[in-house]
Design an enzyme around this catalytic site. Sequence first.
Site, PDB file in Angstrom:
ATOM      1  CG  HIS A 181      -3.339  -1.281  -7.050  1.00 17.27           C
ATOM      2  ND1 HIS A 181      -3.674  -0.477  -5.838  1.00 17.27           N
ATOM      3  CD2 HIS A 181      -3.359  -2.556  -6.339  1.00 17.27           C
ATOM      4  CE1 HIS A 181      -3.927  -1.347  -4.882  1.00 17.27           C
ATOM      5  NE2 HIS A 181      -3.843  -2.420  -5.353  1.00 17.27           N
ATOM      6  NE  ARG A 203      -4.231  -1.527   0.284  1.00 12.42           N
ATOM      7  CZ  ARG A 203      -4.506  -2.436  -0.460  1.00 12.42           C
ATOM      8  NH1 ARG A 203      -3.347  -2.746  -1.658  1.00 12.42           N
ATOM      9  NH2 ARG A 203      -5.249  -3.066  -0.745  1.00 12.42           N
TER      10      ARG A 203
END
Length: 311
Positions: free
Chosen positions: A274, A226
């Site tokens: 991502h 993250r």
Amino acid sequence: MIPFVGRIDEVEQAAWLKQLSTLLPEETIVAFSLLSDVEKSQCDVAIVANPDPQELMQLPNLKWVHSVWAGVDRMVDELTMMPFTIVRLIDPELAKTMSEAVLAWTMYLHRGMPFYRQQQCEKTWYQRAMVTPQERRVGVLGLGALGQVSATRLVDNGFYVSGWSRTAKSFEGVPCYCGEEGLDALLEDSDILICLLPLTDSTRGLLNHERLALLPNGAMLINFARGPIVDEMALLEHLDNGHLDHAVLDVFAQEPLPTSHRFWSHPKVTVLPHISAPTNPVSASQIVAKAIRHYRANGFIPEGVNASLGY
Ligand code: NAP
């Protein structure tokens, strides 16, 4: 009746509903928006993908929710007061996908691909000294479902791998560290650092200026966990001042990465949107279906996220 509660686009939601309904023909699985008030009061389990807390609050008898995603940091943040268990996705297929990405991008850095790409742009012919995988020290932060499989895959490909987790671990061929001192030791010993930690109160900003400074000169970073775990400004400083060689970033403080962000054009940064380990809807649905069937048969709710730890 099992509601699917998610903030995802309609096409994606329809695909999940179709997949889950095929695997659980004995259940009625519907989009949250289609539930009547009576049906809402009867739901004890929901399937979720980044759910709106306001919608979950309308399900007063909910005992647990199964996420179709592995990362549940946003849910944990938003659902602190919710009296039900949050079960996240633990999928061996996902771990395999992540380990493939970890191996691919470790090889990319190990074999100097960003460097040779840059040389080609400059029409430069220069051969760097060869480093063997055994000489390349790779540190893996987080030895959970994804970190363990990734670390093992790196070991299988000849790298010298060590790992760090909150609680002490031991597994063959991987020196394991834990705690604050363990983190310093791992950082000092990592030519390539791979982040596979969950985002929690303890890991937010973990890779700050001081900790990045502990990495050896010329070290490289891969963040597949993250964005907010890494202090982006501190990382840029370490790349700019020549201490760090390259960063492969799949996750960011703000996603999509704003077009004005320096990462986009930085020669020492590889930006990925991502994509390191997307959920596989087929295997994820099988896992969710199995858990729900188990629950219906004997009332067993899988182990949920620990609210105080945040993962
Ligand atoms: P997991 O099974 O919960 O493992 C988390 C690991 O991190 C565990 O080893 C845990 O230690 C360690 N950890 C947690 N807090 C720590 C702390 N404060 N200090 C040291 N170690 C700590 O999680 P996972 O399934 O491997 O997933 C990891 C993360 O990957 C997810 O949370 C998600 O954010 C991210 N992810 C990204 C993508 C992508 O496409 N980019 C896809 C899927 C997941 P213990 O073993 O001691 O508990």
